[in-house]
Structures are given as structure tokens and as C-alpha cells.
Design a protein around this motif. Structure first.
Motif, PDB file in Angstrom:
ATOM      1  N   PHE A 129       0.852  -1.188   0.000  1.00 41.26           N
ATOM      2  CA  PHE A 129       0.000   0.000   0.000  1.00 41.26           C
ATOM      3  C   PHE A 129       0.887   1.237   0.000  1.00 41.26           C
ATOM      4  O   PHE A 129       1.854   1.316   0.771  1.00 41.26           O
ATOM      5  CB  PHE A 129      -0.924   0.026   1.222  1.00 41.26           C
ATOM      6  CG  PHE A 129      -1.698   1.312   1.340  1.00 41.26           C
ATOM      7  CD1 PHE A 129      -2.784   1.560   0.514  1.00 41.26           C
ATOM      8  CD2 PHE A 129      -1.324   2.274   2.266  1.00 41.26           C
ATOM      9  CE1 PHE A 129      -3.490   2.750   0.609  1.00 41.26           C
ATOM     10  CE2 PHE A 129      -2.029   3.466   2.368  1.00 41.26           C
ATOM     11  CZ  PHE A 129      -3.112   3.698   1.539  1.00 41.26           C
ATOM     12  N   ASN A 130       0.579   2.174  -0.899  1.00 39.42           N
ATOM     13  CA  ASN A 130       1.343   3.410  -0.995  1.00 39.42           C
ATOM     14  C   ASN A 130       0.408   4.614  -0.950  1.00 39.42           C
ATOM     15  O   ASN A 130      -0.648   4.611  -1.611  1.00 39.42           O
ATOM     16  CB  ASN A 130       2.150   3.456  -2.298  1.00 39.42           C
ATOM     17  CG  ASN A 130       3.340   2.525  -2.270  1.00 39.42           C
ATOM     18  OD1 ASN A 130       3.181   1.311  -2.323  1.00 39.42           O
ATOM     19  ND2 ASN A 130       4.526   3.078  -2.200  1.00 39.42           N
ATOM     20  N   TYR A 131       0.812   5.594  -0.182  1.00 29.75           N
ATOM     21  CA  TYR A 131       0.100   6.872  -0.133  1.00 29.75           C
ATOM     22  C   TYR A 131       1.118   7.972  -0.447  1.00 29.75           C
ATOM     23  O   TYR A 131       2.091   8.166   0.283  1.00 29.75           O
ATOM     24  CB  TYR A 131      -0.525   7.109   1.244  1.00 29.75           C
ATOM     25  CG  TYR A 131      -1.039   8.514   1.428  1.00 29.75           C
ATOM     26  CD1 TYR A 131      -2.126   8.985   0.694  1.00 29.75           C
ATOM     27  CD2 TYR A 131      -0.429   9.378   2.341  1.00 29.75           C
ATOM     28  CE1 TYR A 131      -2.595  10.272   0.855  1.00 29.75           C
ATOM     29  CE2 TYR A 131      -0.895  10.677   2.520  1.00 29.75           C
ATOM     30  CZ  TYR A 131      -1.978  11.120   1.765  1.00 29.75           C
ATOM     31  OH  TYR A 131      -2.438  12.397   1.925  1.00 29.75           O
ATOM     32  N   ASN A 132       0.880   8.668  -1.561  1.00 28.99           N
ATOM     33  CA  ASN A 132       1.840   9.665  -2.035  1.00 28.99           C
ATOM     34  C   ASN A 132       1.168  11.036  -2.125  1.00 28.99           C
ATOM     35  O   ASN A 132       0.040  11.157  -2.626  1.00 28.99           O
ATOM     36  CB  ASN A 132       2.391   9.287  -3.413  1.00 28.99           C
ATOM     37  CG  ASN A 132       3.027   7.903  -3.407  1.00 28.99           C
ATOM     38  OD1 ASN A 132       3.676   7.523  -2.437  1.00 28.99           O
ATOM     39  ND2 ASN A 132       2.845   7.162  -4.482  1.00 28.99           N
ATOM     40  N   GLN A 133       1.850  12.052  -1.650  1.00 34.78           N
ATOM     41  CA  GLN A 133       1.435  13.441  -1.820  1.00 34.78           C
ATOM     42  C   GLN A 133       2.355  14.066  -2.860  1.00 34.78           C
ATOM     43  O   GLN A 133       3.552  14.265  -2.601  1.00 34.78           O
ATOM     44  CB  GLN A 133       1.525  14.203  -0.497  1.00 34.78           C
ATOM     45  CG  GLN A 133       0.563  13.709   0.568  1.00 34.78           C
ATOM     46  CD  GLN A 133       0.647  14.526   1.836  1.00 34.78           C
ATOM     47  OE1 GLN A 133       1.342  15.529   1.894  1.00 34.78           O
ATOM     48  NE2 GLN A 133      -0.070  14.098   2.863  1.00 34.78           N
ATOM     49  N   LEU A 134       1.802  14.363  -4.028  1.00 35.15           N
ATOM     50  CA  LEU A 134       2.611  14.793  -5.166  1.00 35.15           C
ATOM     51  C   LEU A 134       2.276  16.236  -5.537  1.00 35.15           C
ATOM     52  O   LEU A 134       1.104  16.619  -5.608  1.00 35.15           O
ATOM     53  CB  LEU A 134       2.365  13.882  -6.371  1.00 35.15           C
ATOM     54  CG  LEU A 134       2.531  12.375  -6.119  1.00 35.15           C
ATOM     55  CD1 LEU A 134       2.179  11.589  -7.361  1.00 35.15           C
ATOM     56  CD2 LEU A 134       3.949  12.065  -5.675  1.00 35.15           C
ATOM     57  N   GLN A 135       3.331  17.005  -5.788  1.00 35.45           N
ATOM     58  CA  GLN A 135       3.170  18.387  -6.245  1.00 35.45           C
ATOM     59  C   GLN A 135       4.167  18.660  -7.378  1.00 35.45           C
ATOM     60  O   GLN A 135       5.082  19.468  -7.240  1.00 35.45           O
ATOM     61  CB  GLN A 135       3.385  19.374  -5.104  1.00 35.45           C
ATOM     62  CG  GLN A 135       2.411  19.206  -3.948  1.00 35.45           C
ATOM     63  CD  GLN A 135       2.555  20.296  -2.923  1.00 35.45           C
ATOM     64  OE1 GLN A 135       2.277  21.473  -3.183  1.00 35.45           O
ATOM     65  NE2 GLN A 135       2.994  19.926  -1.732  1.00 35.45           N
ATOM     66  N   THR A 147       0.821  21.297  -9.956  1.00 36.48           N
ATOM     67  CA  THR A 147      -0.218  20.291  -9.721  1.00 36.48           C
ATOM     68  C   THR A 147      -0.097  19.793  -8.290  1.00 36.48           C
ATOM     69  O   THR A 147       1.006  19.542  -7.801  1.00 36.48           O
ATOM     70  CB  THR A 147      -0.069  19.096 -10.690  1.00 36.48           C
ATOM     71  OG1 THR A 147      -0.135  19.577 -12.025  1.00 36.48           O
ATOM     72  CG2 THR A 147      -1.179  18.082 -10.471  1.00 36.48           C
ATOM     73  N   LYS A 148      -1.231  19.649  -7.641  1.00 40.76           N
ATOM     74  CA  LYS A 148      -1.247  19.122  -6.281  1.00 40.76           C
ATOM     75  C   LYS A 148      -2.269  17.994  -6.228  1.00 40.76           C
ATOM     76  O   LYS A 148      -3.461  18.211  -6.452  1.00 40.76           O
ATOM     77  CB  LYS A 148      -1.620  20.210  -5.280  1.00 40.76           C
ATOM     78  CG  LYS A 148      -1.554  19.756  -3.822  1.00 40.76           C
ATOM     79  CD  LYS A 148      -1.842  20.911  -2.869  1.00 40.76           C
ATOM     80  CE  LYS A 148      -1.751  20.465  -1.421  1.00 40.76           C
ATOM     81  NZ  LYS A 148      -2.020  21.581  -0.481  1.00 40.76           N
ATOM     82  N   ARG A 149      -1.803  16.772  -5.967  1.00 38.90           N
ATOM     83  CA  ARG A 149      -2.720  15.634  -5.947  1.00 38.90           C
ATOM     84  C   ARG A 149      -2.222  14.564  -4.971  1.00 38.90           C
ATOM     85  O   ARG A 149      -1.035  14.495  -4.659  1.00 38.90           O
ATOM     86  CB  ARG A 149      -2.879  15.029  -7.342  1.00 38.90           C
ATOM     87  CG  ARG A 149      -1.603  14.470  -7.941  1.00 38.90           C
ATOM     88  CD  ARG A 149      -1.839  14.071  -9.394  1.00 38.90           C
ATOM     89  NE  ARG A 149      -0.622  13.653 -10.056  1.00 38.90           N
ATOM     90  CZ  ARG A 149      -0.194  12.398 -10.102  1.00 38.90           C
ATOM     91  NH1 ARG A 149      -0.906  11.445  -9.509  1.00 38.90           N
ATOM     92  NH2 ARG A 149       0.914  12.085 -10.725  1.00 38.90           N
ATOM     93  N   LYS A 150      -3.175  13.762  -4.543  1.00 38.55           N
ATOM     94  CA  LYS A 150      -2.873  12.634  -3.670  1.00 38.55           C
ATOM     95  C   LYS A 150      -3.005  11.340  -4.469  1.00 38.55           C
ATOM     96  O   LYS A 150      -3.871  11.219  -5.328  1.00 38.55           O
ATOM     97  CB  LYS A 150      -3.814  12.615  -2.464  1.00 38.55           C
ATOM     98  CG  LYS A 150      -3.678  13.838  -1.561  1.00 38.55           C
ATOM     99  CD  LYS A 150      -4.648  13.775  -0.398  1.00 38.55           C
ATOM    100  CE  LYS A 150      -4.506  14.999   0.495  1.00 38.55           C
ATOM    101  NZ  LYS A 150      -5.447  14.965   1.648  1.00 38.55           N
ATOM    102  N   GLN A 151      -2.180  10.386  -4.153  1.00 36.71           N
ATOM    103  CA  GLN A 151      -2.156   9.124  -4.901  1.00 36.71           C
ATOM    104  C   GLN A 151      -2.240   7.956  -3.924  1.00 36.71           C
ATOM    105  O   GLN A 151      -1.461   7.869  -2.970  1.00 36.71           O
ATOM    106  CB  GLN A 151      -0.868   9.035  -5.731  1.00 36.71           C
ATOM    107  CG  GLN A 151      -0.795   7.835  -6.648  1.00 36.71           C
ATOM    108  CD  GLN A 151       0.515   7.813  -7.414  1.00 36.71           C
ATOM    109  OE1 GLN A 151       1.603   7.776  -6.820  1.00 36.71           O
ATOM    110  NE2 GLN A 151       0.431   7.857  -8.734  1.00 36.71           N
ATOM    111  N   TYR A 152      -3.207   7.044  -4.184  1.00 36.19           N
ATOM    112  CA  TYR A 152      -3.371   5.842  -3.376  1.00 36.19           C
ATOM    113  C   TYR A 152      -3.162   4.623  -4.279  1.00 36.19           C
ATOM    114  O   TYR A 152      -3.797   4.518  -5.335  1.00 36.19           O
ATOM    115  CB  TYR A 152      -4.770   5.769  -2.758  1.00 36.19           C
ATOM    116  CG  TYR A 152      -5.109   6.944  -1.857  1.00 36.19           C
ATOM    117  CD1 TYR A 152      -4.851   6.882  -0.494  1.00 36.19           C
ATOM    118  CD2 TYR A 152      -5.685   8.090  -2.380  1.00 36.19           C
ATOM    119  CE1 TYR A 152      -5.168   7.941   0.332  1.00 36.19           C
ATOM    120  CE2 TYR A 152      -6.003   9.160  -1.563  1.00 36.19           C
ATOM    121  CZ  TYR A 152      -5.736   9.083  -0.206  1.00 36.19           C
ATOM    122  OH  TYR A 152      -6.050  10.143   0.611  1.00 36.19           O
ATOM    123  N   ILE A 153      -2.308   3.719  -3.860  1.00 31.84           N
ATOM    124  CA  ILE A 153      -2.036   2.517  -4.646  1.00 31.84           C
ATOM    125  C   ILE A 153      -2.068   1.316  -3.708  1.00 31.84           C
ATOM    126  O   ILE A 153      -1.423   1.320  -2.649  1.00 31.84           O
ATOM    127  CB  ILE A 153      -0.658   2.592  -5.339  1.00 31.84           C
ATOM    128  CG1 ILE A 153      -0.555   3.857  -6.195  1.00 31.84           C
ATOM    129  CG2 ILE A 153      -0.424   1.361  -6.212  1.00 31.84           C
ATOM    130  CD1 ILE A 153       0.828   4.071  -6.782  1.00 31.84           C
TER     131      ILE A 153
END
Length: 229
Positions: free
Chosen positions: A183-189, A215-221
Motif C-alpha cells: 500500500f502506498n500513499y503519495n502526496q505529489l506536487q 499540480t497538487k494531488r494525492k495518490q493511493y495505490i
């Protein structure tokens, strides 16, 4: 008396000669029980233009995540937003994991600790799809003993904007069954910038602009793999 003196001298001379010819005992060799010969495997191997990297037995094993690992390998370029991979002079490569084609999400889910080696194939054979001018082949490690393991990693980076990558990776092996859950939780900008400032006086042309995109987004994998051997 003279005979006694002569006999004594002969005895002393013979004793001295015996002492000179005696081989001293080697205390180290007598105490030695076994000899262990160890060799250090090469991190890089080059064969027919293909580069194979031993990840499991090198310093690359300490890199926090797979995309950062790929960005450190020769000829591989990972975009700043970690959404695309390219090979110098070859363009976008095909990515295979254990002979199965995968995508970027699979790479995000893969723990570096699970990687055995990575091969950069510059001239792929017919066994790979014709559309690929280059192939990145990732071979994973599989447990031989019953075990359970969980890894937690977090990487924070500042490239004008803050990015954070948090990952949970676990594996379980029992008899012939092995499963891996990630499980990965990423905060990407990610951001991009382009600017041009020039003037051609004879043609009365002037250009002066500066464009920035943020760009500001959250990523769930999340991914679960199960293997039966």
C-alpha cells in the motif's frame, strides 16, 4: 680428562645442529579448523550491450523506492513527476516483472527489498513485443523459508515543491503459498516551468514570457499478489 672434554664438545655440537634443523611448530595452522573463501559479486554486468544490475547484493538495495532506484541506473530517465520512464536514445521502454508486462502502478507498489536484479535490454529479441525498442526486466526475490515480513518506508523530497511517498510492504510465505501486499500513499506536487526572453531587432520580434504549471494531488495505490509454487 681430555676424552671427557672432547665427548662433551661433540654432544653440545650435535645438540646445536639438531636444534637448527628442527622445524618449529606453527601454532596457527594447528588451531585452524576451517577456511572460508568469499568473493564479491559485480554490481554491473554488460553482455551484448545489455546491462544487468545486481540490486540485492549492492548499495542499490538501500534506495527507498523502486522509481528512485531506476533513476540512478545508467541510461534510464525518470520524469520529475515520476509518471514516465525513458531510455536514452530508445524512448519509452517496455517494463517486465518476472516475464510479465507491467505498468507504472506496479513499479510504485514494488518494494526495493523484493528486487533481485534489473536488466536493461537495449536490443530486445522477438520474445518481447515488437513495439518496444528497449526493455527493463525486473526479477524479484522469492522466499525459500516460511516467513512473515513487513517494511514501512517514507521519502520526502523538495524540488521547489514538497513531495512525500509513504509505503507499506508485507510478505508471507507458508509451504508453497506466498503472498505480497503493498500500500502506498503519495502526496505529489509536480511542477513545470518554461520561459523565453529574446529579441530580433531587424524583424521587430520580441518575446518575453515565463510560464509555470503546478499540480497538487494525492495518490493511493494498493496491490496484492499471490503465488503458489
Amino acid at each position: 680428562m681430555i676424552k671427557i672434554i672432547i665427548i662433551t664438545i661433540c654432544l653440545l655440537a650435535s645438540a646445536f645442529g639438531y636444534a637448527q634443523n628442527e622445524t618449529p611448530r606453527d601454532s596457527i595452522s594447528n588451531a585452524l579448523e576451517e577456511v572460508v573463501i568469499s568473493t564479491k559479486a559485480k554490481t554491473f554486468a554488460n553482455q551484448n550491450g545489455n546491462i544487468k544490475i545486481d540490486v540485492a547484493n549492492s548499495v542499490y538495495n538501500s534506495v527507498p523506492n523502486t522509481l528512485d532506484l531506476l533513476s540512478k541506473l545508467p541510461t534510464i530517465i525518470v520524469s520529475s513527476d515520476k509518471e514516465n520512464i525513458s531510455i536514452v536514445g530508445k524512448g519509452t521502454p517496455l517494463i517486465y516483472m518476472d516475464n510479465q508486462r507491467v505498468g507504472m502502478n506496479d513499479l510504485n507498489m514494488l518494494s526495493v527489498d523484493d528486487i533481485k536484479n534489473i536488466e536493461i535490454i537495449q536490443n530486445p529479441s522477438a520474445r518481447y513485443e515488437a513495439e518496444g525498442r528497449a526493455v527493463i526486466l525486473i526479477t524479484r526475490k522469492f522466499s525459500k523459508k516460511d516467513s512473515f515480513k513487513m517494511d514501512i518506508s517514507e521519502v520526502a523530497s523538495f524540488k521547489k515543491k514538497y513531495n512525500n511517498y509513504l509505503g507499506f510492504n508485507s510478505s508471507f510465505k507458508k509451504n508453497k503459498l506466498e503472498w505480497k501486499a503493498n500500500f502506498n500513499y503519495n502526496q505529489l506536487q509536480p511542477w513545470e516551468n518554461h520561459s523565453i526572453d529574446y529579441e530580433i531587432a531587424n524583424a521587430n520580434i520580441v518575446s518575453d514570457y515565463d510560464v509555470e504549471a503546478y499540480t497538487k494531488r494525492k495518490q493511493y495505490i494498493f496491490e496484492v499478489d499471490c503465488f503458489i509454487k
